[in-house]
Design a protein around this motif. Sequence first.
Motif, PDB file in Angstrom:
ATOM      1  N   ASN A 134      48.763 -34.084  -4.955  1.00 52.72           N
ATOM      2  CA  ASN A 134      47.586 -34.806  -5.429  1.00 52.72           C
ATOM      3  C   ASN A 134      46.541 -33.762  -5.797  1.00 52.72           C
ATOM      4  OD1 ASN A 134      45.324 -36.426  -5.764  1.00 52.72           O
ATOM      5  ND2 ASN A 134      45.027 -36.764  -3.573  1.00 52.72           N
ATOM      6  N   CYS A 160      45.034 -39.971  -1.834  1.00 56.35           N
ATOM      7  CA  CYS A 160      45.426 -39.223  -0.632  1.00 56.35           C
ATOM      8  C   CYS A 160      46.331 -40.096   0.241  1.00 56.35           C
ATOM      9  CB  CYS A 160      44.195 -38.826   0.178  1.00 56.35           C
ATOM     10  SG  CYS A 160      43.001 -37.846  -0.744  1.00 56.35           S
ATOM     11  N   SER A 182      45.707 -37.712   3.967  1.00 54.00           N
ATOM     12  CA  SER A 182      47.052 -37.546   3.392  1.00 54.00           C
ATOM     13  C   SER A 182      48.068 -37.216   4.482  1.00 54.00           C
ATOM     14  CB  SER A 182      47.049 -36.482   2.297  1.00 54.00           C
ATOM     15  OG  SER A 182      46.900 -35.188   2.833  1.00 54.00           O
ATOM     16  N   ASP A 203      46.172 -32.102  -1.912  1.00 50.23           N
ATOM     17  CA  ASP A 203      47.201 -32.481  -0.934  1.00 50.23           C
ATOM     18  C   ASP A 203      48.583 -32.173  -1.499  1.00 50.23           C
ATOM     19  OD1 ASP A 203      45.075 -33.755   0.471  1.00 50.23           O
ATOM     20  OD2 ASP A 203      45.334 -35.512  -0.820  1.00 50.23           O
ATOM     21  N   CYS A 211      42.694 -33.685  -4.812  1.00 46.27           N
ATOM     22  CA  CYS A 211      42.220 -33.320  -3.473  1.00 46.27           C
ATOM     23  C   CYS A 211      42.882 -32.040  -2.979  1.00 46.27           C
ATOM     24  CB  CYS A 211      42.504 -34.477  -2.526  1.00 46.27           C
ATOM     25  SG  CYS A 211      42.050 -34.209  -0.822  1.00 46.27           S
ATOM     26  N   CYS A 216      44.336 -33.033   3.192  1.00 41.62           N
ATOM     27  CA  CYS A 216      43.251 -33.603   3.967  1.00 41.62           C
ATOM     28  C   CYS A 216      43.820 -34.489   5.081  1.00 41.62           C
ATOM     29  CB  CYS A 216      42.328 -34.411   3.068  1.00 41.62           C
ATOM     30  SG  CYS A 216      43.105 -35.885   2.384  1.00 41.62           S
ATOM     31  N   ARG A 251      39.780 -41.721  -1.938  1.00 43.24           N
ATOM     32  CA  ARG A 251      40.830 -41.367  -0.978  1.00 43.24           C
ATOM     33  C   ARG A 251      42.118 -42.158  -1.170  1.00 43.24           C
ATOM     34  NH1 ARG A 251      39.900 -36.511   0.630  1.00 43.24           N
ATOM     35  NH2 ARG A 251      37.841 -36.225   1.507  1.00 43.24           N
TER      36      ARG A 251
HETATM   37 ZN    ZN Z   1      43.415 -35.768   0.200  1.00 39.93          ZN
END
Ligand code: ZN
Length: 146
Positions: free
Chosen positions: A35, A124, A66, A40, A38, A63, A121
């Motif tokens: 992702n 995530c 995730s 991830d 972010c 994060c 989010r």
């Molecule tokens: Zn994330």
Amino acid sequence: MSLRELYQEMIVDHGKHPRNVGKPETATHCQVGHNPLCGDKLCLYVTERNGTVENVHFEGSGCAISVASASLMTEAVKGKTVDAVRDMFAGFHQLVTEGKEPATDMGKLLIFAGVMEYPARVKCATLAWHTLNAALNNDLRDVCTE
Ligand code: ZN
């Protein structure tokens, strides 16, 4: 305890201490997902036999949401049929994007309804699920949420 408090507590717990981390020899599918929004990233290792998901493990970084989502997913899908896992994927997607409780029994995953409050989010939270879905579809391309 409210759903929101439960959500925060479980994200922190599973984000810090993810379950089913590793790369088992038995894995029948490997899938990479990321992702970029972010940062991830994860590699998912699925052990499937006769249409049943025996186990899912993962390695990754990202994060707390995730990581927690991947961790809770591995627990939720263990021992389920591939069809049931696909239903859960659809249900999870509905839950985090619409905040609607799906007809499928989601168990602990219902806490992710809280993600609705943080639209940035959603990717995530869904990364691990998109990656699992691709693995079960034998899609050889890496999953990217963009
Ligand atoms: Zn994330």
